[in-house]
Write an enzyme that holds these catalytic residues in place. Structure first.
Site, PDB file in Angstrom:
ATOM      1  CB  CYS A 138     -57.154  75.938 -79.740  1.00  0.00           C
ATOM      2  SG  CYS A 138     -58.891  76.429 -79.822  1.00  0.00           S
ATOM      3  CB  CYS A 141     -58.493  78.121 -82.328  1.00  0.00           C
ATOM      4  SG  CYS A 141     -58.963  78.342 -80.606  1.00  0.00           S
ATOM      5  CG  ASP A 142     -55.445  77.111 -84.629  1.00  0.00           C
ATOM      6  OD1 ASP A 142     -55.905  78.228 -84.939  1.00  0.00           O
ATOM      7  OD2 ASP A 142     -54.634  76.950 -83.701  1.00  0.00           O
TER       8      ASP A 142
END
Length: 235
Positions: A138, A141-142
């Protein structure tokens, strides 16, 4: 034959969406049953380490801890969470009939499907070893965690191009590793990717191993499938 269990609300999926549905329906006194499965209960969030984009946690929170808090919250209002897998659903008549692996047939007056998604990994043992420590599925997300670093994205479809393009906001350079000599992504996604100076394409290439140490990922061992040349890419 024993009579099938009947519930007001059955929720298939125990990730953030399923637990949010459980929170609202339990507070409405509907006594929901959450079938969270057995493969990845809690969803993809349970495979994430630091979550910094969820409101209410200015210092961030670990993915599994966030899911545990959600579970505790819905249970406080009376929701039941069951580690059972749905095998089939009959939606042709009401109440809906749900066949499960362990609980048999469950009838539901209302069915909420919140099955989420599962990331498609390469299937390498080393990949799983460094999951959450440099290996991610992701980018949104990261990506922030890899500011000014070299990053590699594996794939050649729309998702890969979208993730790779997004990661150029953070990374110093983003390598796109693709096993073919052309992309499968849509034309507009390809054009956007090819115009980005931070993207470098490694064609006819596969990842053989994720390299790392006790701190996390240090690189990827890649192989050109046409020349059989194997190199270590520091990312």
């Amino acid at each position: 034959m024993s009579e099938a269990e009947t519930r007001n609300v059955v929720i298939i999926g125990g990730g953030p969406a399923g637990l949010t549905a459980a929170l609202y329906t339990s507070r409405a006194m509907l006594d929901p049953l959450v079938l969270e499965g057995t493969v990845e209960p809690g969803g993809q969030l349970t495979t994430t380490t630091d979550v910094e984009n969820f409101p209410g946690f200015p210092e961030g929170i670990m993915g599994p801890d966030l899911i545990d808090s959600m579970r505790s919250q819905v249970k406080r209002f009376g929701a039941e969470i069951r580690a059972d897998t749905v095998e089939s659903v009959d939606l042709s008549s009401r109440p809906f009939e749900i066949e499960t692996a362990s609980s048999g047939t469950i009838k539901a007056k209302t069915l909420i499907i919140a099955t989420g998604a599962s990331a498609k990994y390469l299937g390498l043992e080393s990949e799983q070893k460094y999951l959450g420590r440099g290996v991610s599925a992701c980018a949104t997300c990261d990506g922030f965690f890899f500011k000014d670093q070299d990053i590699a994205v594996v794939g050649g479809g729309d998702t890969a191009m979208e993730e790779a393009t997004f990661l150029t906001r953070f990374g110093k350079k983003v390598y796109v590793i693709h096993r073919r000599d052309e992309l499968r992504a849509s034309r507009i996604m390809q054009e956007k990717a090819f115009e980005n100076d931070k993207l470098e394409f490694l064609w006819d290439t596969v990842v053989e191993e994720v390299l790392g140490d006790d701190k996390g990922v240090t690189g990827a061992r890649i192989k050109n499938i046409k020349t059989d040349e194997v190199t270590d890419l520091p990312v």
